[in-house]
Design a protein around this motif. Structure first.
Motif, PDB file in Angstrom:
ATOM      1  N   UNK A 142      38.997  42.791  50.964  1.00  0.00           N
ATOM      2  CA  UNK A 142      39.461  42.045  49.794  1.00  0.00           C
ATOM      3  C   UNK A 142      39.464  42.979  48.589  1.00  0.00           C
ATOM      4  N   UNK A 143      40.047  42.500  47.506  1.00  0.00           N
ATOM      5  CA  UNK A 143      40.081  43.315  46.287  1.00  0.00           C
ATOM      6  C   UNK A 143      38.677  43.531  45.748  1.00  0.00           C
ATOM      7  N   UNK A 144      37.852  42.501  45.790  1.00  0.00           N
ATOM      8  CA  UNK A 144      36.465  42.572  45.326  1.00  0.00           C
ATOM      9  C   UNK A 144      35.710  41.405  45.915  1.00  0.00           C
ATOM     10  N   UNK A 145      34.462  41.272  45.561  1.00  0.00           N
ATOM     11  CA  UNK A 145      33.644  40.187  46.103  1.00  0.00           C
ATOM     12  C   UNK A 145      33.608  38.990  45.153  1.00  0.00           C
ATOM     13  N   UNK A 146      34.678  38.843  44.412  1.00  0.00           N
ATOM     14  CA  UNK A 146      34.934  37.667  43.584  1.00  0.00           C
ATOM     15  C   UNK A 146      36.426  37.701  43.275  1.00  0.00           C
ATOM     16  N   UNK A 147      36.932  36.648  42.661  1.00  0.00           N
ATOM     17  CA  UNK A 147      38.338  36.644  42.296  1.00  0.00           C
ATOM     18  C   UNK A 147      39.221  35.973  43.326  1.00  0.00           C
ATOM     19  N   UNK A 172      34.715  44.790  49.948  1.00  0.00           N
ATOM     20  CA  UNK A 172      35.615  45.119  48.840  1.00  0.00           C
ATOM     21  C   UNK A 172      36.304  46.445  49.134  1.00  0.00           C
ATOM     22  N   UNK A 173      37.629  46.420  49.129  1.00  0.00           N
ATOM     23  CA  UNK A 173      38.417  47.613  49.427  1.00  0.00           C
ATOM     24  C   UNK A 173      39.158  48.113  48.193  1.00  0.00           C
ATOM     25  N   UNK A 174      39.637  47.188  47.374  1.00  0.00           N
ATOM     26  CA  UNK A 174      40.387  47.587  46.182  1.00  0.00           C
ATOM     27  C   UNK A 174      41.685  46.821  46.064  1.00  0.00           C
TER      28      UNK A 174
END
Length: 338
Positions: A142-147, A172-174
């Motif tokens: 995912x982009x991050x661990x929130x959002x 989280x990958x970016x």
């Protein structure tokens, strides 16, 4: 806590805004002519169809016709939110997870229009994964661990009948390019992607595992603070009117919408994918004409926050007076009759 990276980005935004001289205390009134346009800065958080209205309103002159001299900047959601709270920008275009958490922290950030009221994510995986059972033990990026990306991934995993906390590992990958690269190299077995990247990945042979795009979600939309609304109600009124008019152009002038969308996407060259991404994003269930924020979508995000959001109500995060004015005056209805 503000990191060094965040400090650097905020400093960059301040430098960009230095010549703009935004005045938050000016009182303006809606009319057909403007003695002096109000200078305003707006931050958006990424590329893609959900971010198109603000760019289109700038490029087609909609903001200018409504007496707003808008500077548009791009920054990460967390940095945009900090800039909004500090008064560096007047509005941000952001999805609910960052906005709601900011509001719960006392920022007073609220939605004044609905923007995109659906999830624009699909969970896509390696072609060898053909069942939910095969996804057990997989690493999902995912982009991050929130959002929005993280929320969409959790919902997609649950839709497949799996427990996102036990059956898979979410890391989280970016950003979107990094997640697609991680999928290509096998670093992750699945990831959540949105248009146009999801359709590009599908053309490469990756398999769509779950579609959560129809689930209620308050996605990218205009956000400001209650303080700004109190001090500048007519500036907010102009901005919301511009948002409604930009959505109208997206729905009724596909040629102009596609042209600006292609500009927003920069070097993305696959016209067929761009057109598909555009067309699935301007439907009334995703981009409503009346532009009311989605209370159901906000509730879904509150539920995902657990104990932190349990005592909050969706109405705590919206100010619908300006959209209501436009609807009750007949402006929106007349716009679509033209």
């Amino acid at each position: 806590m503000v990191t060094d990276t965040s400090q650097s980005i905020l400093k960059m935004i301040r430098l960009m805004l230095a010549p703009v001289c935004v005045c938050f205390s000016v009182t303006v009134y809606l009319s057909e002519t403007w003695a002096q346009p109000v200078k305003l800065t707006v931050s958006y958080t990424g590329v893609g169809p959900v971010n198109l209205p603000v760019v289109l309103a700038k490029e087609t002159g909609i903001f200018a016709r409504n007496g707003l001299d808008v500077t548009v900047v791009r920054a990460q959601a967390a940095v945009s939110t900090m800039a909004l709270i500090s008064g560096e920008v007047g509005f941000i275009q952001a999805a609910a997870p960052a906005v709601l958490q900011s509001n719960l922290g006392g920022s007073g950030a609220v939605y004044v229009a609905g923007g995109y009221t659906g999830l624009d994510y699909w969970l896509v995986g390696h072609p060898s994964i053909t069942s939910a059972e095969q996804l057990k033990g997989a690493i999902i990026g995912t982009a991050g661990l929130s959002g929005g990306s993280y929320t969409a991934t959790q919902l997609a995993v649950r839709k497949l009948g799996l427990n996102p906390a036990k059956d898979v590992s979410i890391i989280a990958v970016g950003g979107t390019p990094e997640r697609l690269a991680a999928l290509r190299t096998g670093r992750v077995q699945a990831t959540s992607l949105n248009p146009p990247t999801i359709f590009a990945a599908e053309k490469e042979g990756f398999r769509i595992l779950a579609d959560v795009s129809a689930l209620p979600f308050q996605n990218v939309a205009p956000v400001t603070t209650r303080r700004f609304i109190k001090e500048n109600p007519d500036v907010v009124r102009r901005y919301v009117k511009s948002q409604v008019e930009a959505v109208h152009v997206m729905k009724r002038d596909r040629k102009s919408g596609m042209r600006i969308f292609a500009q927003l996407m920069g070097g993305f060259k696959d016209t067929a994918v761009l057109e598909k991404s555009y067309d699935v994003s301007v439907t009334d269930d995703k981009l409503p004409r009346n532009q009311y924020p989605s209370l159901e979508g906000i509730k879904a995000v509150l539920d995902s926050l657990g104990d932190r959001g349990k005592d909050a109500r969706p109405t705590d995060f919206v100010d619908m007076r300006f959209i209501k004015e436009l609807e009750e005056s007949g402006f929106i209805q007349a716009l679509y009759k033209e």
